[in-house]
Scaffold this motif. Structure first.
Motif: not given
Length: 244
Positions: A209-225
């Motif tokens: 999520x940190x490396x993709x433009x337009x993605x927020x690590x807090x919103x998009x980076x979690x949830x895989x678990x």
């Protein structure tokens, strides 16, 4: 010197995390039960080893697994190869789950109970086959779950729709699955989120999520678990229906 100070901080943090457990055990043993702690020396030594082991584990995660997971996710994203990213995600989910000690323990226990209950023939070969089948099923489900989670990050899909749909699927499968597999299936969702899987999968999501433009690590980076907990329940119930 900075590494030593970080290790000491981690040890103090581990001791602080374990302190509530120590207080609860001490309160009920000494105040409620009004009995002295048996084998006080052994218990104290064991607690010390737990603090030391937890310290090394957390310190190792911060030094190794988290940076590696984030770095590989960012490298795949920068490379621009979605296919290789998905293959890596599946292999990461499968590999970390198949290595989970908790999954091995639950699978072996489930095989023993299934043999004693007459669900399978009580032979070593059948017990090993059942346990290995259960482990592979859960590992495959987590691999698929991580792929789904990575696709969600790439496409920006809302996580709540996927989670709601997944739990609807769990409820539907519960109505058709054999009764002797339902409890195992529900527990399988928990054992996948343990010491090996969680750090690497979390690092993968945050790094991607940190490396993709337009993605927020807090919103998009979690949830895989969440996906790694959900899909095993469905896959194990299907496994039970196939085996019955």
């Amino acid at each position: 010197m900075s590494g030593l100070s970080a290790l000491i901080r981690t040890m103090l943090s581990s001791l602080r995390d374990l302190l509530p457990i120590i207080v609860v055990i001490g309160f009920f043993q000494l105040i409620v039960l009004q009995e002295p702690l048996p084998n006080l020396f052994s218990i104290s030594l064991g607690l010390l080893l737990v603090v030391f082991g937890l310290t090394l584990f957390v310190f190792g995660l911060e030094m190794g697994l988290f940076p590696v997971g984030e770095a590989m996710a960012q490298a795949f994203a920068q490379k621009g190869s979605v296919v290789w990213l998905l293959i890596f995600s599946f292999c990461l989910g499968f590999g970390t789950t198949i290595a989970e000690p908790a999954l091995t323990a639950v699978s072996n226990e489930a095989a023993e109970v299934a043999a004693e209950g007459g669900a399978i023939k009580n032979t070593m070969e059948n017990r090993e086959s059942y346990a290995n089948g259960l482990r592979l099923t859960v590992a495959l489900s987590v691999g698929c779950a991580i792929v789904l989670g990575v696709l969600r990050i790439l496409k920006g899909w809302p996580i709540h729709y996927l989670i709601i749909g997944g739990y609807i699927g769990v409820v539907i499968l519960t109505g058709f699955a054999p009764e002797n597999i339902i409890g195992i299936a529900y527990d399988s969702g928990g054992v996948t989120t343990s010491t090996i899987t969680v750090p690497l999968v979390t690092a993968l999501g945050v790094g991607l999520a940190s490396s993709i433009k337009g993605r927020n690590p807090m919103i998009d980076g979690f949830g895989l678990i969440a996906f790694a907990s959900l899909l095993p329940m469905m896959f194990v119930m299907i496994f039970g229906m196939v085996m019955s």
